[in-house]
Design a protein around this motif. Structure first.
Motif, PDB file in Angstrom:
ATOM      1  N   ASN A  55       0.857  -1.188   0.000  1.00  0.00           N
ATOM      2  CA  ASN A  55       0.000   0.000   0.000  1.00  0.00           C
ATOM      3  C   ASN A  55       0.889   1.233   0.000  1.00  0.00           C
ATOM      4  O   ASN A  55       1.494   1.588   1.014  1.00  0.00           O
ATOM      5  N   LEU A  56       0.967   1.891  -1.152  1.00  0.00           N
ATOM      6  CA  LEU A  56       1.902   2.999  -1.336  1.00  0.00           C
ATOM      7  C   LEU A  56       1.221   4.357  -1.179  1.00  0.00           C
ATOM      8  O   LEU A  56       0.004   4.494  -1.346  1.00  0.00           O
ATOM      9  N   LEU A  57       2.046   5.361  -0.869  1.00  0.00           N
ATOM     10  CA  LEU A  57       1.582   6.741  -0.956  1.00  0.00           C
ATOM     11  C   LEU A  57       1.184   7.028  -2.398  1.00  0.00           C
ATOM     12  O   LEU A  57       1.767   6.466  -3.339  1.00  0.00           O
ATOM     13  N   ASN A  58       0.213   7.900  -2.599  1.00  0.00           N
ATOM     14  CA  ASN A  58      -0.122   8.281  -3.970  1.00  0.00           C
ATOM     15  C   ASN A  58       0.454   9.649  -4.319  1.00  0.00           C
ATOM     16  O   ASN A  58       0.043  10.291  -5.285  1.00  0.00           O
ATOM     17  N   VAL A  59       1.429  10.102  -3.508  1.00  0.00           N
ATOM     18  CA  VAL A  59       2.239  11.283  -3.797  1.00  0.00           C
ATOM     19  C   VAL A  59       3.692  10.862  -3.641  1.00  0.00           C
ATOM     20  O   VAL A  59       4.036  10.121  -2.710  1.00  0.00           O
ATOM     21  N   ALA A  60       4.548  11.299  -4.548  1.00  0.00           N
ATOM     22  CA  ALA A  60       5.962  10.936  -4.475  1.00  0.00           C
ATOM     23  C   ALA A  60       6.591  11.480  -3.200  1.00  0.00           C
ATOM     24  O   ALA A  60       6.115  12.462  -2.613  1.00  0.00           O
ATOM     25  N   ALA A  61       7.678  10.843  -2.767  1.00  0.00           N
ATOM     26  CA  ALA A  61       8.331  11.200  -1.506  1.00  0.00           C
ATOM     27  C   ALA A  61       8.691  12.680  -1.430  1.00  0.00           C
ATOM     28  O   ALA A  61       8.600  13.303  -0.364  1.00  0.00           O
ATOM     29  N   LYS A  62       9.067  13.278  -2.542  1.00  0.00           N
ATOM     30  CA  LYS A  62       9.475  14.680  -2.539  1.00  0.00           C
ATOM     31  C   LYS A  62       8.338  15.628  -2.173  1.00  0.00           C
ATOM     32  O   LYS A  62       8.587  16.785  -1.814  1.00  0.00           O
ATOM     33  N   GLY A  63       7.101  15.164  -2.262  1.00  0.00           N
ATOM     34  CA  GLY A  63       5.962  16.016  -1.942  1.00  0.00           C
ATOM     35  C   GLY A  63       5.338  15.738  -0.592  1.00  0.00           C
ATOM     36  O   GLY A  63       4.271  16.275  -0.281  1.00  0.00           O
ATOM     37  N   MET A  64       5.993  14.913   0.247  1.00  0.00           N
ATOM     38  CA  MET A  64       5.353  14.453   1.484  1.00  0.00           C
ATOM     39  C   MET A  64       6.000  14.985   2.758  1.00  0.00           C
ATOM     40  O   MET A  64       5.787  14.457   3.844  1.00  0.00           O
ATOM     41  N   SER A  65       6.761  16.055   2.658  1.00  0.00           N
ATOM     42  CA  SER A  65       7.313  16.657   3.867  1.00  0.00           C
ATOM     43  C   SER A  65       6.193  17.092   4.807  1.00  0.00           C
ATOM     44  O   SER A  65       5.164  17.614   4.370  1.00  0.00           O
ATOM     45  N   ALA A  66       6.409  16.902   6.104  1.00  0.00           N
ATOM     46  CA  ALA A  66       5.437  17.365   7.103  1.00  0.00           C
ATOM     47  C   ALA A  66       5.544  18.860   7.345  1.00  0.00           C
ATOM     48  O   ALA A  66       4.661  19.447   7.957  1.00  0.00           O
ATOM     49  N   ASP A  67       6.627  19.462   6.866  1.00  0.00           N
ATOM     50  CA  ASP A  67       6.893  20.876   7.120  1.00  0.00           C
ATOM     51  C   ASP A  67       6.749  21.650   5.816  1.00  0.00           C
ATOM     52  O   ASP A  67       7.563  21.492   4.905  1.00  0.00           O
ATOM     53  N   PRO A  68       5.735  22.514   5.698  1.00  0.00           N
ATOM     54  CA  PRO A  68       5.569  23.261   4.443  1.00  0.00           C
ATOM     55  C   PRO A  68       6.722  24.205   4.148  1.00  0.00           C
ATOM     56  O   PRO A  68       6.891  24.638   3.009  1.00  0.00           O
ATOM     57  N   ASP A  69       7.532  24.533   5.164  1.00  0.00           N
ATOM     58  CA  ASP A  69       8.676  25.419   4.967  1.00  0.00           C
ATOM     59  C   ASP A  69       9.967  24.671   4.668  1.00  0.00           C
ATOM     60  O   ASP A  69      11.006  25.294   4.433  1.00  0.00           O
ATOM     61  N   ASP A  70       9.921  23.352   4.680  1.00  0.00           N
ATOM     62  CA  ASP A  70      11.117  22.531   4.481  1.00  0.00           C
ATOM     63  C   ASP A  70      10.747  21.349   3.589  1.00  0.00           C
ATOM     64  O   ASP A  70      10.468  20.256   4.072  1.00  0.00           O
ATOM     65  N   HIS A  79      16.478   9.228   4.408  1.00  0.00           N
ATOM     66  CA  HIS A  79      17.924   8.994   4.276  1.00  0.00           C
ATOM     67  C   HIS A  79      18.519   8.525   5.594  1.00  0.00           C
ATOM     68  O   HIS A  79      19.389   7.639   5.631  1.00  0.00           O
ATOM     69  N   ASP A  80      18.045   9.102   6.702  1.00  0.00           N
ATOM     70  CA  ASP A  80      18.611   8.793   8.010  1.00  0.00           C
ATOM     71  C   ASP A  80      18.034   7.532   8.637  1.00  0.00           C
ATOM     72  O   ASP A  80      18.673   6.913   9.494  1.00  0.00           O
ATOM     73  N   ASN A  81      16.825   7.136   8.218  1.00  0.00           N
ATOM     74  CA  ASN A  81      16.128   6.074   8.939  1.00  0.00           C
ATOM     75  C   ASN A  81      15.731   4.860   8.115  1.00  0.00           C
ATOM     76  O   ASN A  81      15.479   3.791   8.690  1.00  0.00           O
ATOM     77  N   ALA A  82      15.642   4.993   6.804  1.00  0.00           N
ATOM     78  CA  ALA A  82      15.203   3.870   5.971  1.00  0.00           C
ATOM     79  C   ALA A  82      16.401   3.220   5.296  1.00  0.00           C
ATOM     80  O   ALA A  82      17.283   3.926   4.795  1.00  0.00           O
ATOM     81  N   PRO A  83      16.466   1.900   5.270  1.00  0.00           N
ATOM     82  CA  PRO A  83      17.590   1.234   4.603  1.00  0.00           C
ATOM     83  C   PRO A  83      17.559   1.476   3.099  1.00  0.00           C
ATOM     84  O   PRO A  83      16.494   1.511   2.483  1.00  0.00           O
ATOM     85  N   LEU A  99       5.615   5.573  10.141  1.00  0.00           N
ATOM     86  CA  LEU A  99       6.740   5.635  11.070  1.00  0.00           C
ATOM     87  C   LEU A  99       7.295   7.054  11.163  1.00  0.00           C
ATOM     88  O   LEU A  99       7.732   7.502  12.234  1.00  0.00           O
ATOM     89  N   TYR A 100       7.300   7.749  10.050  1.00  0.00           N
ATOM     90  CA  TYR A 100       7.733   9.155  10.025  1.00  0.00           C
ATOM     91  C   TYR A 100       6.821  10.010  10.901  1.00  0.00           C
ATOM     92  O   TYR A 100       7.291  10.790  11.748  1.00  0.00           O
ATOM     93  N   LEU A 101       5.514   9.856  10.735  1.00  0.00           N
ATOM     94  CA  LEU A 101       4.570  10.607  11.559  1.00  0.00           C
ATOM     95  C   LEU A 101       4.719  10.245  13.036  1.00  0.00           C
ATOM     96  O   LEU A 101       4.644  11.110  13.915  1.00  0.00           O
TER      97      LEU A 101
END
Length: 446
Positions: A55-70, A79-83, A99-101
């Protein structure tokens, strides 16, 4: 008498909306809040608690930041947490995003009341919240981050059908796949992203029988593909007549001028809600009736390799798609008989199991939520447009039965679909969480 605890800011709901609001309060303002949620693992919510890596996100990883300013916040976390390495354009499993949330929730470190809130009464100052165990909490300000609720009961499908063990009213229930044998015929109601998830889970669990998907138009979401982004929306508020027909004509005009349809759709993301708010109610109804499903199909797209899997299933005949509105389901000797109507023609089919994949209910007066029923009865909240979601300002301040805008009761997430068209995806929720945290701390609510 039950002792009443006193808290400043209380968030009811521990899914993405609640977790992101708590995180914004903590990291931007240094404020700790209380989160009320019965889950032992707040942060995941319904969407990101799936155990399946299919079950995948339907938005690419580059668009899923929790911070609208970052914009790269999620990518750095990966990069820091996923193999292994994750490309910005990759569609990662929703379980990973959960897991990110959860990590953001842990950073916020709110006080967690592991109970359901069943009532919320306004006091002279603040609110008294009653928990399922009978305890009461006094909150100065409250944020509703209630998330999604079970699908609405479909006409012609009585609750008694649930006890047969063959009809699953909620595709996200814990035991939805229990009892489905390898070659059982399965029917699913709906052809949206929930159906895609269910099909993938069935195959992951070893199911090899035919799956029949029924919906009024038989349309699955479109697939993602690379494109060159447009420099600006194809049309903007103020530059066009606020009617559904004018919006459609302007969009088609951009396509005729050579714009890629995916680029055109995504260019509208920043102005969709503003355009929606400009429409008179009659035009909103017209859009919902004639254009909403078409918009959803192109707006909420599938990862390309997931679309490939569906195409392969359809070619092999293991996935059958039928146009039809389900009108009745009845048990027979060893399965279920489904009756549906397409146009003026009625037809029927049989299946061993039926799964309702119509998606969460937005008719909050009908959902099984004692807290919302209590707030409705008091007049503290009202249904939004078309009786969907909740009535609120675009920035989330709830509106009561007298039309008064609250300065101490807010909503983040799907419930804002009572006023907005887009309010269920992370790109919208992250902005809402940031803005509500700002209002809570600085007191600049309406």
């Amino acid at each position: 008498m039950t002792e009443t605890d006193i808290r400043d800011i209380v968030i009811i709901g521990g899914g993405a909306s609640g977790a992101l609001t708590a995180w914004n309060l903590a990291v931007r303002h240094g404020v700790t809040c209380t989160v009320i949620d019965p889950s032992e693992r707040p942060g995941f919510g319904l969407a990101y608690s799936t155990p399946s890596l299919q079950n995948l996100l339907n938005v690419a990883a580059k668009g899923m930041s929790a911070d609208p300013d970052d914009p790269d916040h999620f990518l750095r976390w990966l990069h820091d947490n996923a193999p292994g390495s994750v490309a910005p354009g990759e569609f990662v499993p929703r379980a990973i995003y959960g897991l990110y949330l959860r990590n953001l929730y842990s950073i916020a470190a709110p006080e967690h009341e592991r109970q359901a809130a069943v009532a919320c009464r306004r006091l002279d100052r603040g609110f008294e919240i009653t928990l399922a165990d009978g305890r009461k909490i006094h909150a100065g300000r409250v944020v509703l981050g209630c998330g999604h609720f079970d699908p609405a009961r479909l006409p012609g499908i009585p609750p008694e059908l649930d006890v047969t063990g063959r009809y699953r009213h909620n595709a996200w229930a814990e035991r939805v796949f229990a009892g489905i044998a390898v070659y059982d015929e399965v029917a699913v109601i709906g052809t949206g992203l929930t159906t895609v998830d269910v099909l993938l889970r069935l195959r992951e669990n070893g199911h090899r029988g035919r799956v029949t998907a029924l919906s009024r138009r038989g349309l699955f979401p479109e697939r993602h593909a690379d494109y060159t982004p447009l420099p600006a929306p194809v049309f903007t508020p103020g530059g066009i007549e606020p009617t559904a027909r004018a919006y459609l004509r302007a969009f088609h005009g951009a396509l005729k001028r050579g714009a890629d349809w995916r680029a055109a759709v995504d260019s509208m993301r920043s102005v969709t809600n503003a355009l929606w708010l400009m429409l008179p109610d009659a035009e909103k109804i017209r859009f919902q009736r004639h254009l909403l499903r078409r918009w959803e199909v192109v707006r909420h797209r599938m990862a390309a390799h997931i679309a490939d899997i569906l195409d392969q299933e359809r070619r092999a005949g293991s996935l059958r798609v039928l146009d039809g509105r389900v009108t009745a389901i009845a048990p027979d000797n060893d399965g279920l008989t489904i009756t549906a109507v397409a146009g003026e023609e009625e037809f029927s089919l049989r299946a061993a199991h039926v799964i309702n994949c119509t998606g969460p209910s937005l008719k909050y007066k009908r959902v099984d939520a004692p807290l919302l029923h209590d707030l409705f009865e008091q007049g503290e909240i009202m249904p939004g447009f078309g009786d969907a979601g909740l009535s609120c300002t675009p920035d989330g301040a709830l509106i009561d039965h007298a039309g008064k805008i609250a300065d101490d009761l807010f909503v983040v997430g799907p419930a804002r679909q009572g006023v907005l068209l887009e309010s269920i995806a992370i790109p919208e929720i992250r902005c809402q969480a940031k803005e509500v945290a700002e209002m809570l701390v600085n007191g600049n609510a309406p």
